[in-house]
Design a protein around this motif. Structure first.
Motif, mmCIF file in Angstrom:
data_model
loop_
_atom_site.group_PDB
_atom_site.id
_atom_site.type_symbol
_atom_site.label_atom_id
_atom_site.label_comp_id
_atom_site.label_asym_id
_atom_site.label_seq_id
_atom_site.Cartn_x
_atom_site.Cartn_y
_atom_site.Cartn_z
ATOM 1 N N ASP A 59 0.845 -1.193 0.000
ATOM 2 C CA ASP A 59 0.000 0.000 0.000
ATOM 3 C C ASP A 59 0.882 1.246 0.000
ATOM 4 N N LEU A 60 0.847 1.985 -1.100
ATOM 5 C CA LEU A 60 1.671 3.186 -1.218
ATOM 6 C C LEU A 60 0.984 4.426 -0.651
ATOM 7 N N LYS A 61 -0.291 4.299 -0.301
ATOM 8 C CA LYS A 61 -1.032 5.446 0.232
ATOM 9 C C LYS A 61 -0.862 5.516 1.747
ATOM 10 N N SER A 62 0.375 5.736 2.162
ATOM 11 C CA SER A 62 0.681 5.808 3.590
ATOM 12 C C SER A 62 1.849 6.759 3.791
ATOM 13 N N SER A 63 2.088 7.113 5.041
ATOM 14 C CA SER A 63 3.200 8.023 5.346
ATOM 15 C C SER A 63 4.545 7.392 4.998
ATOM 16 N N PHE A 64 4.631 6.039 5.062
ATOM 17 C CA PHE A 64 5.894 5.369 4.750
ATOM 18 C C PHE A 64 6.370 5.675 3.326
ATOM 19 N N PHE A 65 5.400 5.871 2.431
ATOM 20 C CA PHE A 65 5.728 6.049 1.013
ATOM 21 C C PHE A 65 5.365 7.451 0.514
ATOM 22 N N THR A 66 5.394 8.413 1.418
ATOM 23 C CA THR A 66 5.105 9.795 1.053
ATOM 24 C C THR A 66 6.232 10.711 1.523
ATOM 25 N N PRO A 67 7.000 11.330 0.632
ATOM 26 C CA PRO A 67 6.984 11.152 -0.823
ATOM 27 C C PRO A 67 7.611 9.817 -1.198
ATOM 28 N N ASN A 68 7.414 9.416 -2.452
ATOM 29 C CA ASN A 68 7.912 8.113 -2.874
ATOM 30 C C ASN A 68 8.953 8.269 -3.992
ATOM 31 N N PHE A 69 10.091 8.835 -3.633
ATOM 32 C CA PHE A 69 11.169 8.980 -4.611
ATOM 33 C C PHE A 69 11.726 7.614 -5.026
ATOM 34 N N ASN A 70 11.700 6.648 -4.083
ATOM 35 C CA ASN A 70 12.268 5.337 -4.359
ATOM 36 C C ASN A 70 11.495 4.300 -3.546
ATOM 37 N N THR A 71 10.701 3.478 -4.238
ATOM 38 C CA THR A 71 9.826 2.533 -3.548
ATOM 39 C C THR A 71 10.605 1.521 -2.722
ATOM 40 N N VAL A 72 11.676 0.979 -3.285
ATOM 41 C CA VAL A 72 12.442 -0.039 -2.566
ATOM 42 C C VAL A 72 13.113 0.560 -1.340
ATOM 43 N N SER A 73 13.671 1.752 -1.464
ATOM 44 C CA SER A 73 14.289 2.401 -0.308
ATOM 45 C C SER A 73 13.264 2.672 0.776
ATOM 46 N N SER A 124 3.298 -3.712 8.181
ATOM 47 C CA SER A 124 1.912 -3.244 8.079
ATOM 48 C C SER A 124 1.611 -2.599 6.736
ATOM 49 N N CYS A 125 2.640 -2.360 5.916
ATOM 50 C CA CYS A 125 2.410 -1.775 4.593
ATOM 51 C C CYS A 125 1.888 -2.803 3.598
ATOM 52 N N VAL A 126 1.908 -4.079 3.967
ATOM 53 C CA VAL A 126 1.454 -5.140 3.061
ATOM 54 C C VAL A 126 -0.071 -5.182 3.048
ATOM 55 N N ASP A 127 -0.656 -5.021 1.861
ATOM 56 C CA ASP A 127 -2.110 -4.965 1.717
ATOM 57 C C ASP A 127 -2.693 -6.299 1.273
ATOM 58 N N THR A 128 -2.017 -6.946 0.314
ATOM 59 C CA THR A 128 -2.540 -8.173 -0.300
ATOM 60 C C THR A 128 -1.403 -9.176 -0.444
ATOM 61 N N VAL A 129 -1.683 -10.445 -0.191
ATOM 62 C CA VAL A 129 -0.682 -11.499 -0.331
ATOM 63 C C VAL A 129 -1.261 -12.630 -1.171
ATOM 64 N N VAL A 130 -0.481 -13.053 -2.177
ATOM 65 C CA VAL A 130 -0.853 -14.168 -3.039
ATOM 66 C C VAL A 130 0.249 -15.222 -2.939
ATOM 67 N N CYS A 131 -0.129 -16.465 -2.715
ATOM 68 C CA CYS A 131 0.825 -17.577 -2.682
ATOM 69 C C CYS A 131 0.254 -18.731 -3.491
#
Length: 420
Positions: free
Chosen positions: A358-372, A381-388
């Protein structure tokens, strides 16, 4: 064959679609024109491979917070082992269900486990939908009678018919050189070879272990395993902190896989100078793990990535050491390679084991680099959906049966601590 389509999700800094057919990723590309049984709108999310936790003890969720701030040897002998002696299969089942729940909530899709009552953990993992590589922890304490019992117990696992999905695989797990005799270590290796299974062991975790190995066997732990013939690509070593240059070269030459456990290493004060760069240069596959919840207190691989990176930078005084993209690969693709899984990549032909972040959170705001941001800013807690295996295990952070798992696991833990 069921199909799943993820639309408009961020991958490698661009929007894309991902088509899943059965257990595999079939297509990756923007604007895929196809129908699917299930469509997920990936807008505002990023897709990453599922995390692979290469060393844990799942049912030790029951010991979370029970015996903290103790040295490893005292922690094991005075607190953990005495209570583990009273564990039942029902305890392990609910402790493992709790662990699977926690792993799903934080983006882990595969794990390598070593613990008691293996069948209970297998049942839990099967029901929760995760990939599990399970070893029944092997001790003999240098007693021939105990050795024979543990050999027969492990042999039964591999010869009996397995009632589980192919996601559940058995491995061989001798605990450590200080709890398992050389004869049993060699027997465990032969068992793994005969059944083409993985072999896993705690090794070179503390200075005390190294000193005792030299005193008792005449060799440091890695050299001792080399003498016994255990080093091979099927071996996954947990910890591997106290090794020298020659031992690192041995591990690389034999293609051994290493599971780095930064949280438990620091919490138990086992050591902090994990030789990531040296092991990698030598050719060993270096992976990431959490260890059990009694020594790391959670199973959050996002947190483990940050701890591994910051710790590696700090002791080397090098801000370029263990960069974020390497941490993500260590936690995904490297782990998959260690477990011999065709996973850890978002690409056609790979297993459909992945998470949406989930990129709509403070962790990813701003999102200059998603992996960083994932490695340095976020947590699980940033994980929204899991597929296995192509199946949705969590969507919108909701996992079926969560409340029942929490209630039953807590009850079993409190009851366990009362037993004598």
């Amino acid at each position: 064959m069921s199909t799943l389509l993820i639309k408009n999700v961020l991958f490698n800094d661009a929007l894309t679609d991902v088509l899943v057919e059965g257990p595999y990723i079939r297509q990756v590309g923007f604007g895929l024109e196809c129908t699917a049984d299930k469509i997920i709108d990936g807008a505002g999310k990023a897709i990453i491979p599922g995390f692979v936790n290469t060393h844990t003890h799942t049912a030790m969720t029951l010991f979370r917070g029970f015996a903290d701030d103790m040295p490893l040897e005292e922690w094991l002998t005075l607190k953990i082992w005495p209570h583990e002696a009273h564990l039942t299969a029902e305890d392990v089942y609910w402790g493992s269900k709790l662990a699977c729940l926690e792993m799903i909530k934080t983006g882990t899709t595969s794990f390598l486990d070593m613990y008691f009552h293996l069948e209970a953990t297998a049942q839990a993992a099967e029901e929760m939908g995760l990939r599990a590589f399970l070893s029944s922890v092997c001790f003999d304490h240098f007693d021939p009678e105990i050795a024979e019992k543990t050999k027969q117990a492990n042999l039964r696992l591999f010869t009996a018919e397995k009632p589980y999905n192919s996601r559940i695989q058995y491995t061989v797990g001798p605990h450590a050189v200080y709890t398992v005799s050389g004869d049993t270590l060699q027997w465990a290796t032969r068992l793994a070879e005969e059944h083409d299974a993985l072999l896993t062991i705690h090794l070179a975790e503390t200075q005390t272990e190294v000193a005792n190995a030299v005193q008792n066997f005449g060799f440091t732990p890695v050299r001792y395993l080399h003498k016994l013939g255990l080093l091979s690509p099927r071996l996954v070593i947990a910890h591997c902190l106290w090794v020298d240059e020659e031992e690192i070269k041995m591990l690389g030459d034999y293609g051994v896989r290493i599971a780095h456990n930064p949280a438990s290493n620091m919490k138990l004060a086992s050591g902090y100078r994990f030789p990531y760069k040296e092991l990698q240069a030598a050719g060993a596959t270096v992976t990431l793990a959490t260890d059990g919840c009694s020594s790391s207190n959670n199973l959050d691989m996002v947190e483990a990535m940050k701890l591994a990176s910051l710790l590696g930078k700090a002791w080397r005084f090098d801000p370029e050491a263990m960069p974020a993209p390497e941490m993500l690969r260590m936690a995904t693709r490297n782990g998959a390679e260690a477990l011999r899984l065709n996973a850890g990549e978002i690409a056609p032909g790979f297993l459909a084991d992945f998470s949406l972040i989930d990129l709509k959170s403070s962790f990813f705001t701003p999102n200059f680099n998603t992996v960083s941001n994932l490695v340095y800013a976020a947590n699980g807690s940033c994980v929204d959906t899991v597929v296995c295996d192509g199946k949705i295990l969590m969507q919108d952070r909701k996992v079926p049966g969560e409340e029942e798992i929490l209630e039953n696991a807590a009850r079993r833990a409190y009851e366990l601590m009362k037993r004598k």
